[in-house]
Design an enzyme around this catalytic site. Structure first.
Site, PDB file in Angstrom:
ATOM      1  CG  HIS A  46      -1.805   1.169   1.387  1.00 14.97           C
ATOM      2  ND1 HIS A  46      -3.154   1.108   1.157  1.00 14.97           N
ATOM      3  CD2 HIS A  46      -1.548   2.442   1.758  1.00 14.97           C
ATOM      4  CE1 HIS A  46      -3.699   2.292   1.370  1.00 14.97           C
ATOM      5  NE2 HIS A  46      -2.741   3.127   1.746  1.00 14.97           N
ATOM      6  CD  GLU A  47       1.432   3.731   3.624  1.00 17.17           C
ATOM      7  OE1 GLU A  47       1.677   4.734   2.921  1.00 17.17           O
ATOM      8  OE2 GLU A  47       0.402   3.636   4.312  1.00 17.17           O
ATOM      9  CG  HIS A  56       0.719   8.224  -7.348  1.00 19.72           C
ATOM     10  ND1 HIS A  56      -0.536   8.406  -6.807  1.00 19.72           N
ATOM     11  CD2 HIS A  56       0.731   8.970  -8.476  1.00 19.72           C
ATOM     12  CE1 HIS A  56      -1.243   9.206  -7.577  1.00 19.72           C
ATOM     13  NE2 HIS A  56      -0.504   9.577  -8.598  1.00 19.72           N
TER      14      HIS A  56
END
Length: 600
Positions: free
Chosen positions: A390-391, A397
């Site tokens: 997730h992180e 990104h």
């Protein structure tokens, strides 16, 4: 997982982030702060003459970009060091200076918006013809001018900027209370053994198969929050009041309108989410009944929600194993994506394990011109692997946007940020499910997937509904007492979880420990992001390279267009309830498979 919680000075450097990539020392940081503060005076010198010529405007915009880039490094260093040990007074001071820098930057640039709005449309267009370099800033300038109805005079804008420091107080007070001051009694298991309760150990303890330990942990944590409930209510009230103050000052109908307009997201998306989830309450109630049945309990309690409902499946995953799982699960994203992922793993982008005083939870913070920094509190559970991917989704990104866009357009809004993170989680789950056909292990994994739906789509939407209610109470002039907050929160839990779970009084206090209520209508984006991520991950696995190429363009887009359009380019139209409803349909189907796998 560490057996004891070490001091920061005892942490293995291999598992700590490399803040020296930002600044070699505190002294270097202080010297840079002095230099950047000098740039504020230069920025202020443009006041009253910003639009005297196209060249002057261009000079200001370039200087502002430089300030944003250099200020970002300063702020990141101070916050990262403070989060290593929130009790450290040195870094509390640096963080305070960083916040002051942000406020002073707002004050120094407060004149710019009114001066830009005072320019006629004809003169505005002439600027672009007179100075070719201004074309780069057309979108940024257009975004400023579209907010004309919500912008005040230069004097009032300066006053609001100065008030910005006060607006940060509720979050700062909550953080100190929650992370630094609160301590919890040890939990006791069924054999009488004690276990330390911290923010980092709470969820792992709540996942324990030992029900005595779960109940003890639950009552330990919420017993302390109960002691501080009036203080917590006062802090949350202050947060809602400051948001309403700024919404009123800028002539927005509500704090929700003000928050979503800032990210170019229509408020209908927020309301559509809540309605779509309400329409799918039966699926959640079905899942609660299944959990109660599979746990074999006469009464299901809130401290029974996190423990796996498939017995004898204890998936412990070390950090090294977690990294390898991440590489395999994210392989469909292509070689370049994996190359960046490994760069982060190999070059200390991550702060991995809990230490005394360390900030709770997990996050990723991108830094333009350096690299992202990822905070974890890894405890060797499958949940931690999902947190890792997730992180790292956030981190990549940031990396791709920062390397593709100029500093002007690199910063993406939160609405799309949660898509990048949860898409990685969805790919990890699909990989794990694809690796096993054994019924019990498959049931274990499906339960984990179901929990993602429960905690992300349903629970975060419940948070969003609660936050909206709090905001509306303040807008209407009603008081947010501890009693009112607890009553509303308990009622929402009854709606979302149904009648097959006991109304434990402690759960009514959960609002007091949620940091995201201080992030200004943030949590709904977890839910919309999750629904979008389900759709995008399915497309990536189904279509391969064309879908990946669209997705990488989305990740590289920064804020080069509005977030709804960015998502649409990747293949998801979140302006309709369809992605939410589709994801919740998958949730219901997964419950059906779980019922079949666990049928006696």
């Amino acid at each position: 997982m560490q057996n004891t919680i070490p001091a920061r000075s005892e942490a293995d450097p291999r598992f700590t982030w490399a803040t020296t990539d930002l600044f070699e020392s505190d002294e270097a940081w202080r010297a840079e702060l002095t230099r950047v503060r000098g740039m504020l005076d230069e920025l202020k010198s443009y006041e009253g003459r910003l639009c005297e010529s196209a060249a002057t405007l261009l000079g200001y915009l370039r200087l502002y970009d430089d300030l944003m880039r250099d200020g970002d490094r300063l702020i990141s260093y101070a916050f990262r060091k403070s989060d290593e040990d929130t009790r450290n007074a040195v870094y509390q001071e640096l963080s305070a200076q960083s916040r002051n820098l942000l406020v002073d930057l707002d004050k120094a640039s407060a004149f710019s918006t009114p001066e830009l709005l005072a320019v006629s449309d004809e003169r505005f267009e002439n600027f672009f013809r007179e100075e070719e370099g201004l074309e780069h800033y057309r979108l940024a300038l257009t975004r400023v001018r579209r907010k004309k109805d919500h912008t005040l005079s230069a004097e009032c804008e300066a006053l609001l900027a100065a008030a910005g420091q006060l607006s940060q107080a509720p979050d700062e007070i909550f953080s100190m209370l929650n992370d630094a001051d609160m301590t919890y009694p040890d939990a006791v298991d069924s054999e009488g053994k004690k276990h330390p309760v911290t923010h980092g150990t709470f969820i792992p303890l709540m996942m324990s198969p030992d029900r005595t330990l779960r109940e003890s942990t639950f009552r330990s944590l919420y017993g302390v929050y109960g002691q501080y409930r009036n203080t917590s209510a006062a802090v949350l009230t202050s947060q809602m009041q400051q948001l309403q103050f700024f919404a009123n000052a800028r002539r927005y109908p509500s704090a929700l309108h003000a928050a979503l307009d800032h990210t170019e997201v229509p408020v209908e998306i927020y309301h559509n989410l809540i309605q779509a989830v309400h329409d799918n309450f039966p699926a959640m109630h079905r899942y609660v009944r299944l959990r109660k049945k599979l746990l074999g309990v006469d009464k299901l309690h809130y401290y029974d929600l996190y423990t796996p409902i498939v017995a004898d499946e204890d998936m412990k995953v070390t950090f090294e194993e977690g990294k390898e799982l991440a590489r395999k699960a994210l392989a469909p994203m292509g070689e370049n994506y994996l190359k960046i992922l490994n760069e982060g793993f190999d070059n200390r982008w991550l702060d991995v394990y809990e230490n005394k005083g360390k900030r709770s939870g997990a996050y990723s913070a991108g830094v333009y011109g350096v690299h992202p920094f990822v905070l974890l509190n890894y405890t060797d559970t499958l949940d931690d692997v999902f947190t890792l991917v997730h992180e790292m989704g956030h981190a990549l990104h940031s990396y791709l946007s920062n390397h593709t866009q100029s500093v002007t357009y690199a910063g993406y809004v939160i609405f799309v940020a949660e898509v990048a993170s949860t898409c990685n989680e969805a790919l990890l789950m699909q990989y794990l499910l694809g690796q096993t056909k054994e019924p019990r292990r498959r049931a274990y994994l499906i339960n984990h997937f179901l929990e993602q739906f429960r905690t992300t789509l349903y629970r975060q939407t419940m948070f969003a509904e609660f936050e909206l209610w709090c905001s509306e109470q303040i807008r209407k002039g009603e008081a947010l007492t501890a009693e009112a907050l607890c009553a509303k929160y308990a009622d929402l839990n009854r709606q979302y979880y149904g009648e097959d779970i006991e109304p434990d009084p402690e759960i009514a206090l959960e609002w007091a420990r949620i940091p995201h209520f201080y992030y200004n209508f943030y949590v709904y984006q977890y839910a919309t992001g999750f629904a979008s991520a389900i759709a995008l991950s399915q497309r990536i696995l189904r279509e391969g390279k064309p879908a990946v190429d669209d997705y990488i363009r989305f990740l590289s887009g920064g804020c080069s267009t509005d977030p709804v359009s960015l998502l649409r380019g990747a293949g998801v139209d979140i302006s309709t309830p369809a992605p939410i409803s589709s994801a919740l349909k998958m949730f219901d189907q997964l419950i059906g498979e779980m019922e079949e796998l666990t049928a006696e």
